[in-house]
Write an enzyme that holds these catalytic residues in place. Structure first.
Site, mmCIF file in Angstrom:
data_model
loop_
_atom_site.group_PDB
_atom_site.id
_atom_site.type_symbol
_atom_site.label_atom_id
_atom_site.label_comp_id
_atom_site.label_asym_id
_atom_site.label_seq_id
_atom_site.Cartn_x
_atom_site.Cartn_y
_atom_site.Cartn_z
ATOM 1 N N ARG A 71 -4.906 -6.576 -4.339
ATOM 2 C CA ARG A 71 -3.859 -5.925 -3.093
ATOM 3 C C ARG A 71 -2.617 -6.865 -2.951
ATOM 4 O O ARG A 71 -1.733 -6.655 -3.361
ATOM 5 C CB ARG A 71 -4.722 -5.567 -2.049
ATOM 6 C CG ARG A 71 -3.901 -4.633 -0.985
ATOM 7 C CD ARG A 71 -2.919 -5.233 -0.261
ATOM 8 N NE ARG A 71 -3.422 -6.443 0.525
ATOM 9 C CZ ARG A 71 -2.619 -7.122 1.336
ATOM 10 N NH1 ARG A 71 -1.100 -6.966 1.165
ATOM 11 N NH2 ARG A 71 -3.037 -8.067 1.994
ATOM 12 N N ASP A 72 -2.899 -7.986 -2.459
ATOM 13 C CA ASP A 72 -1.617 -8.803 -1.886
ATOM 14 C C ASP A 72 -1.048 -9.420 -3.141
ATOM 15 O O ASP A 72 0.209 -9.497 -3.129
ATOM 16 C CB ASP A 72 -2.509 -9.838 -0.957
ATOM 17 C CG ASP A 72 -1.294 -10.427 0.249
ATOM 18 O OD1 ASP A 72 -0.110 -10.001 -0.086
ATOM 19 O OD2 ASP A 72 -1.500 -11.232 0.823
ATOM 20 N N HIS A 83 -5.520 -16.475 6.502
ATOM 21 C CA HIS A 83 -4.816 -15.753 5.357
ATOM 22 C C HIS A 83 -3.514 -16.743 5.173
ATOM 23 O O HIS A 83 -2.401 -16.332 5.787
ATOM 24 C CB HIS A 83 -4.529 -14.635 5.756
ATOM 25 C CG HIS A 83 -4.088 -13.527 4.645
ATOM 26 N ND1 HIS A 83 -4.356 -12.614 3.692
ATOM 27 C CD2 HIS A 83 -2.483 -13.687 4.160
ATOM 28 C CE1 HIS A 83 -3.545 -11.895 3.211
ATOM 29 N NE2 HIS A 83 -2.457 -12.563 3.330
ATOM 30 N N HIS A 135 -0.651 -18.056 2.731
ATOM 31 C CA HIS A 135 0.346 -18.155 1.578
ATOM 32 C C HIS A 135 0.752 -19.330 1.252
ATOM 33 O O HIS A 135 0.809 -20.368 2.097
ATOM 34 C CB HIS A 135 1.689 -16.771 1.662
ATOM 35 C CG HIS A 135 1.348 -15.610 1.736
ATOM 36 N ND1 HIS A 135 1.325 -14.996 0.723
ATOM 37 C CD2 HIS A 135 0.411 -14.891 2.463
ATOM 38 C CE1 HIS A 135 0.943 -13.590 0.945
ATOM 39 N NE2 HIS A 135 0.321 -13.453 2.024
ATOM 40 N N CYS A 156 4.592 -10.632 0.041
ATOM 41 C CA CYS A 156 4.740 -9.280 0.798
ATOM 42 C C CYS A 156 6.003 -8.879 0.260
ATOM 43 O O CYS A 156 7.057 -9.401 0.690
ATOM 44 C CB CYS A 156 4.513 -9.573 2.184
ATOM 45 S SG CYS A 156 5.024 -8.066 2.935
ATOM 46 N N ASN A 198 -0.400 -15.853 -2.363
ATOM 47 C CA ASN A 198 -1.248 -16.633 -1.593
ATOM 48 C C ASN A 198 -2.022 -17.800 -2.076
ATOM 49 O O ASN A 198 -1.993 -18.163 -3.172
ATOM 50 C CB ASN A 198 -2.641 -15.316 -1.632
ATOM 51 C CG ASN A 198 -2.375 -14.167 -0.918
ATOM 52 O OD1 ASN A 198 -1.484 -13.271 -1.729
ATOM 53 N ND2 ASN A 198 -2.678 -13.860 0.164
HETATM 54 P P1 HMG Z 1 7.413 5.786 7.532
HETATM 55 O O1 HMG Z 1 8.624 6.083 6.292
HETATM 56 O O2 HMG Z 1 8.076 5.340 8.930
HETATM 57 O O3 HMG Z 1 6.634 7.083 7.839
HETATM 58 O O4 HMG Z 1 6.540 4.658 6.675
HETATM 59 P P2 HMG Z 1 6.210 8.583 7.502
HETATM 60 O O5 HMG Z 1 5.305 9.060 8.061
HETATM 61 O O6 HMG Z 1 7.790 9.286 7.480
HETATM 62 O O7 HMG Z 1 6.119 8.686 5.615
HETATM 63 C C1 HMG Z 1 6.977 8.478 4.695
HETATM 64 C C2 HMG Z 1 6.344 9.106 3.599
HETATM 65 O O8 HMG Z 1 5.234 8.510 3.125
HETATM 66 C C3 HMG Z 1 6.144 10.423 3.837
HETATM 67 O O9 HMG Z 1 6.073 11.267 2.621
HETATM 68 C C4 HMG Z 1 4.522 10.333 4.100
HETATM 69 O O10 HMG Z 1 3.730 11.676 3.735
HETATM 70 C C5 HMG Z 1 4.344 9.563 3.300
HETATM 71 P P3 HMG Z 1 7.538 12.353 2.253
HETATM 72 O O11 HMG Z 1 7.269 13.492 3.505
HETATM 73 O O12 HMG Z 1 8.642 11.472 2.440
HETATM 74 O O13 HMG Z 1 7.188 12.966 0.977
HETATM 75 N N1 HMG Z 1 3.103 8.612 3.613
HETATM 76 C C6 HMG Z 1 1.944 8.385 2.805
HETATM 77 N N2 HMG Z 1 1.487 8.540 1.727
HETATM 78 C C7 HMG Z 1 0.462 8.203 1.214
HETATM 79 N N3 HMG Z 1 -0.443 7.245 1.780
HETATM 80 C C8 HMG Z 1 -0.263 7.074 3.448
HETATM 81 C C9 HMG Z 1 1.169 7.427 3.895
HETATM 82 N N4 HMG Z 1 1.837 7.477 4.930
HETATM 83 C C10 HMG Z 1 2.835 8.036 4.928
HETATM 84 N N5 HMG Z 1 -0.912 6.282 3.972
HETATM 85 C C11 HMG Z 1 4.351 3.590 6.545
HETATM 86 C C12 HMG Z 1 5.434 4.303 7.657
HETATM 87 C C13 HMG Z 1 3.495 2.880 7.728
HETATM 88 C C14 HMG Z 1 3.567 4.897 6.046
HETATM 89 C C15 HMG Z 1 5.157 2.702 5.766
HETATM 90 O O14 HMG Z 1 5.830 1.974 6.328
HETATM 91 C C16 HMG Z 1 3.996 1.971 4.785
HETATM 92 O O15 HMG Z 1 3.263 2.729 3.959
HETATM 93 N N6 HMG Z 1 4.287 0.692 4.908
HETATM 94 C C17 HMG Z 1 3.128 -0.321 4.022
HETATM 95 C C18 HMG Z 1 3.971 -1.268 3.966
HETATM 96 C C19 HMG Z 1 3.223 -2.408 3.002
HETATM 97 O O16 HMG Z 1 2.203 -2.123 2.412
HETATM 98 N N7 HMG Z 1 3.361 -3.900 2.868
HETATM 99 C C20 HMG Z 1 2.544 -4.656 2.524
HETATM 100 C C21 HMG Z 1 1.257 -4.992 3.211
HETATM 101 S S1 HMG Z 1 1.142 -5.682 4.499
HETATM 102 C C22 HMG Z 1 1.160 -7.682 3.904
HETATM 103 O O17 HMG Z 1 1.035 -7.749 2.543
HETATM 104 C C23 HMG Z 1 0.774 -8.597 4.731
HETATM 105 C C24 HMG Z 1 -0.664 -9.183 4.541
HETATM 106 O O18 HMG Z 1 -0.937 -9.541 3.372
HETATM 107 C C25 HMG Z 1 -0.992 -10.230 5.688
HETATM 108 C C26 HMG Z 1 0.145 -11.436 5.635
HETATM 109 O O19 HMG Z 1 0.201 -11.891 4.806
HETATM 110 O O20 HMG Z 1 0.922 -11.351 6.795
HETATM 111 C C27 HMG Z 1 -1.785 -7.892 4.878
HETATM 112 MG MG MG Z 2 -0.547 -11.547 2.633
#
Ligand code: HMG
Ligand code: MG
Length: 304
Positions: free
Chosen positions: A14-15, A206, A208, A239, A248
Site C-alpha cells: 500500500r504505502d 510509522h 519514513h 505519500c 518507508n
Molecule cells: P473528494 O474529491 O473530496 O470526495 O475526495 P468526493 O466524495 O467528491 O469523491 C470524489 C470521487 O471519488 C467521486 O466520484 C466519488 O464517488 C469517488 P465521481 O462522482 O467524481 O465519479 N469516491 C470513491 N471511489 C472509490 N472509493 C472511495 C471513494 N470515495 C469517493 N472510497 C477522498 C475525498 C477522501 C475520497 C479522497 O481525498 C481520497 O480518496 N483521498 C485518499 C488520498 C490517499 O490515499 N492518500 C495516501 C494515503 S495516506 C498516507 O499515505 C499516509 C500514511 O502512510 C501515514 C503517513 O505516512 O503519514 C497512512
Molecule cells: Mg506513510
C-alpha cells in the site's frame, strides 16, 4: 527496557506501491503479497479503498483481496477514507481496516480534502459501522513529526488528535512521520506527549526514511515500550500528497536490526529480502533498502 518481541506491520503493497510512477499489475502485486505472507509478516497492508481518481495505483484493492492466498494467522488490512470505502472493503471480505487522519490542517485538506474536525466526524461513522460489522480499525495520524506545508508540529497537538482518534474505538493509533523528518532527539518528546493520553500498547510508529533516521528512531522508541512498527519491503514508498516524502523504513533493514538486538519478530529476513528483490524488478528504480543493496554486492562479488 527493550521489548523481547515486536510486531512488524508490512505496508509495502500500500504505502510503497501507492507512490510508484509505474503502476504494478494486479498479478504482480498478488505475487508480492503472497511472498510477504511466506516471510511470516504478521500484518500486511494490502491496498487502499480510496478514490481511484486520487490514487490510481490503489484502484485494484478488491481484486487483490480476491486474488491473494491468505496465510493462517496473518492479518490483511486496507486503508479506508470514508463510508464508500468501507462498503467496498466489506464487500471484498476485509476484516481489518485503517482510517487516516492528520495532525495538521493543511495536510488533512491536501490528503483527504477535509479539515481535521470534519475528518474525525466522518471517521466516527466509519468506525461505528466497521466495529458493528466485526472489523478491527487502526488509526493513522500523519504529520506527527513535521508537516510539508506547516513545518514544525507541537507534540501536544499530536497527542490531542491521537487521543481523539483513540476515542473513536481504533485498537491502535499509528503515529506517523509522513515526510521522514523525525530524529532520535525529537522522538522522546512526541512519545512523552502521546503516552500521557494513550497506553504504549495502543501506539504504533510509522517512519519514513527520507533523511536516513528511521532505524535510529525505532531504536529511540523501544525504551518507551512501543512494540509495533510499520515498514515496507525494500523501502518502497511515500505519500502522493506529501511533497518530498521518500520511502518507508525498509522491512529488510528493520528485521536485520531487530534480529541483531535479539528481539523476536517471527519474520524471515531471507524471505523478506527475496520479496524485495522480486518487487524491485517491477518498478523503475533501485530499491532503497540498505540490506538489499548489501545483498546485491555480496552476490556479485565472489570473495566478499
Ligand atoms: P473528494 O474529491 O473530496 O470526495 O475526495 P468526493 O466524495 O467528491 O469523491 C470524489 C470521487 O471519488 C467521486 O466520484 C466519488 O464517488 C469517488 P465521481 O462522482 O467524481 O465519479 N469516491 C470513491 N471511489 C472509490 N472509493 C472511495 C471513494 N470515495 C469517493 N472510497 C477522498 C475525498 C477522501 C475520497 C479522497 O481525498 C481520497 O480518496 N483521498 C485518499 C488520498 C490517499 O490515499 N492518500 C495516501 C494515503 S495516506 C498516507 O499515505 C499516509 C500514511 O502512510 C501515514 C503517513 O505516512 O503519514 C497512512
Ligand atoms: Mg506513510
Amino acid at each position: 527496557m527493550t521489548p523481547r518481541r515486536v510486531t512488524v506491520v508490512e505496508v509495502g503493497p500500500r504505502d510503497g506501491l501507492q507512490n510508484e510512477q509505474v503502476i504494478v499489475s494486479t498479478a504482480d502485486k498478488i505475487d508480492f503479497i503472497n511472498r510477504l505472507s511466506a516471510a511470516h509478516l504478521p500484518v500486511i497492508e494490502v491496498g487502499a479503498f480510496v478514490s481511484p481518481k486520487w490514487v490510481p495505483q490503489m484502484a485494484d484493492a478488491a481484486a487483490l483481496f480476491a486474488g491473494i492466498t491468505r496465510a493462517p494467522g496473518v492479518r490483511y488490512t486496507a486503508l479506508v477514507p470514508n463510508l464508500a470505502g468501507l462498503d467496498r472493503a466489506i464487500a471484498a471480505g476485509v476484516t481489518e481496516i485503517a482510517i487516516f487522519a492528520s495532525s495538521t490542517e493543511t495536510f488533512s485538506r491536501k490528503n483527504i480534502n477535509q479539515s481535521i474536525d470534519d475528518s474525525l466526524t466522518a471517521y466516527k461513522a466509519v468506525c461505528e459501522r466497521a466495529i458493528a460489522a466485526g472489523l478491527r480499525v487502526r488509526g493513522y495520524l500523519s504529520t506527527a513529526f513535521g508537516c510539508p506545508f506547516e513545518g514544525a508540529v507541537a507534540p501536544e497537538q499530536v497527542a490531542t488528535v491521537a487521543a481523539r482518534l483513540g476515542d473513536l474505538g481504533v485498537f491502535e493509533v499509528v503515529i506517523s512521520d509522513t515526510i521522514g523528518i523525525a530524529h532520535p532527539g525529537q522522538v522522546p518528546s512526541v512519545l512523552d506527549a502521546v503516552l500521557r493520553r494513550l497506553p504504549a500498547d495502543r501506539v504504533a510508529l510509522h517512519f519514513h526514511d527520507t533523511r536516513g533516521t528511521a532505524l535510529a528512531n525505532v531504536l529511540a522508541s523501544l525504551p518507551f515500550g512501543i512494540t509495533t512498527f510499520d515498514a515496507s519491503a525494500g523501502g518502497l514508498g511515500g505519500c502522493p500528497y506529501a511533497p518530498g516524502a521518500a520511502g518507508n523504513l525498509a522491512t529488510d533493514d528493520l528485521i536485520y536490526m531487530l534480529d541483531g538486538l535479539g528481539i523476536e519478530t517471527g519474520v524471515s529476513l531471507a524471505a523478506v529480502s527475496e520479496a524485495s528483490r522480486f518487487i524491485a524488478t517491477k518498478i523503475d528504480h533501485r530499491i532503497p533498502s540498505r540490506y538489499a543493496q548489501a545483498w546485491e554486492v555480496r552476490n556479485s562479488t565472489s570473495n566478499f
